[in-house]
Design an enzyme around this catalytic site. Structure first.
Site, mmCIF file in Angstrom:
data_model
loop_
_atom_site.group_PDB
_atom_site.id
_atom_site.type_symbol
_atom_site.label_atom_id
_atom_site.label_comp_id
_atom_site.label_asym_id
_atom_site.label_seq_id
_atom_site.Cartn_x
_atom_site.Cartn_y
_atom_site.Cartn_z
ATOM 1 N N GLU A 152 -32.810 81.899 55.614
ATOM 2 C CA GLU A 152 -32.889 82.752 56.796
ATOM 3 C C GLU A 152 -31.510 82.994 57.407
ATOM 4 O O GLU A 152 -30.910 82.059 57.946
ATOM 5 C CB GLU A 152 -33.791 82.102 57.844
ATOM 6 C CG GLU A 152 -33.892 82.873 59.146
ATOM 7 C CD GLU A 152 -34.683 82.131 60.200
ATOM 8 O OE1 GLU A 152 -35.040 82.766 61.220
ATOM 9 O OE2 GLU A 152 -34.961 80.924 60.025
ATOM 10 N N GLU A 251 -42.133 84.158 66.358
ATOM 11 C CA GLU A 251 -41.230 83.047 66.677
ATOM 12 C C GLU A 251 -40.487 83.353 67.970
ATOM 13 O O GLU A 251 -39.309 83.712 67.972
ATOM 14 C CB GLU A 251 -40.243 82.783 65.538
ATOM 15 C CG GLU A 251 -39.533 81.448 65.713
ATOM 16 C CD GLU A 251 -38.429 81.229 64.705
ATOM 17 O OE1 GLU A 251 -38.095 80.061 64.436
ATOM 18 O OE2 GLU A 251 -37.870 82.214 64.195
#
Length: 277
Positions: A152, A251
């Site tokens: 990520e 998130e």
């Protein structure tokens, strides 16, 4: 519209972690994701998933540590990952194997592996070969277990000196590793802070098939997606237009109550059907 997964490490913060599964199910989520599950016995998590009809679709490999107890608290103690950390290959492998143990018990298909920060006085480029070797090993192990390893790109405001910041850098690592079970987690919050041009980045990278998971949050404060400078209805339409059938992880840190702040999701779901998993 995309499928949305509740990020239980951030959402429903007023509840103990294990009680957040039921709260997410009551709010209509069918999937969840976590940061680090290692402080909880996987049997307890599995029971909450089963009891509430939920699927765990993503969690992070440990940020550091050799023992399960150290892995459970590594992030809180300042660790930020190991894939690009010289001399810590054995610790990295121990963390990946622990993550795969949890993934097997929980039926989770994706593990996000953290690269760590660039040590002072070290050039980022000098760590690339080490990171590729570690990720290649991890992806091979994950493939045998029926999982994918994700990486990520993360912004430097939230994680100073983090090794991996840009989408093109992530895809360069995949080019170098050349293994099928290594993918990219495209967090639109991080991408906006570092690069912008989210529509262009989605158009460039989603058709490659390498983006296995997407996450969303408002910019700049990482609250609900309908707060801040991004227009998520347009971005969700872009995901649909590009044929993205994966999950979108929520998130974000709720600005007030989690349930009260889900109007953005309800509006999105009214605008179109969800894709099948």
């Amino acid at each position: 519209m995309p499928q949305f997964a509740a990020h239980l490490s951030l959402m429903y913060p007023e509840l103990p972690l294990l009680d957040r599964f039921a709260a997410a199910a009551r709010d209509g989520f069918r999937a969840v994701e976590l940061h680090f599950p290692y402080a909880v016995d996987p049997r307890e998590i599995a029971a909450r998933l089963q009891d509430n009809g939920l699927q765990l679709v993503l969690f992070n490999a440990p940020a550091g540590g050799f023992t399960p107890a150290d892995m459970a608290h590594a992030w809180d103690q300042g660790a930020r990952g190991l894939a690009a950390q010289p001399g810590r290959e054995a610790e990295f492998r121990a963390g990946v194997l622990e993550a795969l143990r949890y993934a097997e018990r929980l039926g989770c298909p994706r593990i996000n592996v953290l690269c760590g920060t660039v040590p002072p006085g070290v050039e980022r480029e000098s760590l690339k070969a080490l990171c590729v070797d570690n990720l290649r090993w991890a992806a091979d192990q994950a493939g045998r277990a029926g999982c994918d390893i994700l990486i990520e790109p993360t912004n430097l405001r939230d994680v100073p000196r983090y090794f991996l910041n840009r989408q093109d850098h992530a895809h360069e690592l995949l080019d170098a590793a050349q293994v099928p079970h290594l993918k990219v987690l495209m967090d639109l919050y991080h991408c906006q802070l570092v690069e912008g041009d989210l529509h262009g980045k989605l158009q460039r990278y989603l058709p490659t098939g390498r983006v296995a998971h997407v996450q969303a949050a408002g910019v700049p404060a990482r609250n609900e997606p309908d707060r801040g400078e991004l227009h998520y209805p347009f971005l969700f339409d872009t995901l649909d237009a590009l044929g993205y059938t994966g999950w979108v992880g929520c998130e974000y840190s709720p600005s007030a109550g989690t349930s009260q702040g889900l109007g953005w999701r309800d509006l999105a779901l009214r605008n179109g059907p969800q894709h099948p998993a």
